[in-house]
Design a protein around this motif. Structure first.
Motif, PDB file in Angstrom:
ATOM      1  N   UNK A 130      50.518  74.860  72.181  1.00 45.53           N
ATOM      2  CA  UNK A 130      51.880  74.541  72.613  1.00 45.53           C
ATOM      3  C   UNK A 130      52.515  73.499  71.704  1.00 45.53           C
ATOM      4  N   UNK A 131      51.757  73.054  70.691  1.00 47.90           N
ATOM      5  CA  UNK A 131      52.249  72.077  69.726  1.00 47.90           C
ATOM      6  C   UNK A 131      51.425  72.259  68.454  1.00 47.90           C
ATOM      7  N   UNK A 132      51.913  71.755  67.323  1.00 52.77           N
ATOM      8  CA  UNK A 132      51.112  71.857  66.099  1.00 52.77           C
ATOM      9  C   UNK A 132      49.737  71.217  66.292  1.00 52.77           C
ATOM     10  N   UNK A 133      48.718  71.875  65.736  1.00 56.40           N
ATOM     11  CA  UNK A 133      47.337  71.403  65.866  1.00 56.40           C
ATOM     12  C   UNK A 133      46.626  71.587  64.530  1.00 56.40           C
ATOM     13  N   UNK A 134      45.651  70.721  64.266  1.00 58.09           N
ATOM     14  CA  UNK A 134      44.838  70.855  63.056  1.00 58.09           C
ATOM     15  C   UNK A 134      43.415  71.272  63.385  1.00 58.09           C
ATOM     16  N   UNK A 135      43.017  71.093  64.647  1.00 58.06           N
ATOM     17  CA  UNK A 135      41.659  71.409  65.073  1.00 58.06           C
ATOM     18  C   UNK A 135      41.726  72.194  66.375  1.00 58.06           C
ATOM     19  N   UNK A 136      40.703  73.018  66.583  1.00 55.30           N
ATOM     20  CA  UNK A 136      40.547  73.720  67.846  1.00 55.30           C
ATOM     21  C   UNK A 136      39.100  73.559  68.284  1.00 55.30           C
ATOM     22  N   UNK A 137      38.922  73.191  69.526  1.00 53.75           N
ATOM     23  CA  UNK A 137      37.592  73.008  70.101  1.00 53.75           C
ATOM     24  C   UNK A 137      37.390  74.083  71.163  1.00 53.75           C
ATOM     25  N   UNK A 138      36.283  74.824  71.056  1.00 54.57           N
ATOM     26  CA  UNK A 138      35.961  75.828  72.065  1.00 54.57           C
ATOM     27  C   UNK A 138      34.728  75.381  72.827  1.00 54.57           C
TER      28      UNK A 138
END
Length: 158
Positions: A130-138
């Motif tokens: 919903x906003x710019x992100x540099x990382x994703x955690x699953x």
């Protein structure tokens, strides 16, 4: 009589050539978790550690594209961290992912900017940040709620 014997021999040859043999079944090895870093989810308001995590890092094109596909399980203290070069709008999907996940989007400072809870296995619907992100955690589905994660909580890793 001669025709009958000939017919029986032909039938026997045909049937023996059409035997049903058990097909060779190829099996693939389970994809296992590889710890590459230690992560700490930290509460924005209190600076307390919410959860200690073993992290597997996806920072190559192949790793990012593959992610947690083909995995059949993951422990609750394990997570996959996707690393991108800069903040941007991100979207993930669950193609070939067999376990339900919570997908947490983090900005360049590691702060949670949005998350998708209980992403359905094998679903190809895009799940955007919903906003710019540099990382994703699953992480395993349900843990974001269980741990009380909020926007602004931070992931730091070493």
């Amino acid at each position: 009589m001669r025709n009958s014997i000939f017919s029986i021999i032909v039938l026997a040859v045909i049937l023996s050539g059409c035997r049903h043999e058990k097909a060779n079944v190829l099996s693939t090895a389970d994809v296992t978790f590889t710890k590459e870093a230690t992560g700490y989810l930290i509460k924005k308001t209190t600076k307390d550690t919410i959860q200690l995590l073993d992290l597997e890092i996806a920072d190559t094109e192949y790793d990012v594209q593959t992610g947690l596909m083909y995995r059949t399980s993951m422990k609750n203290n394990q997570a996959m961290l996707f690393v991108f070069e800069a903040e941007q709008e991100l979207a993930f999907y669950m193609k070939n992912t067999q376990i339900p996940l919570d997908i947490i989007y983090l900005n360049a400072d590691g702060a949670i900017v949005s998350f998708v809870e209980n992403a359905k296995p094998m679903d190809e619907t895009l799940l955007p940040s919903e906003a710019p992100a540099q990382y994703t955690l699953e992480i395993n589905a349900g843990l974001a709620e269980k741990w009380g994660l909020d926007l602004g909580d931070v992931l730091v890793w070493e």
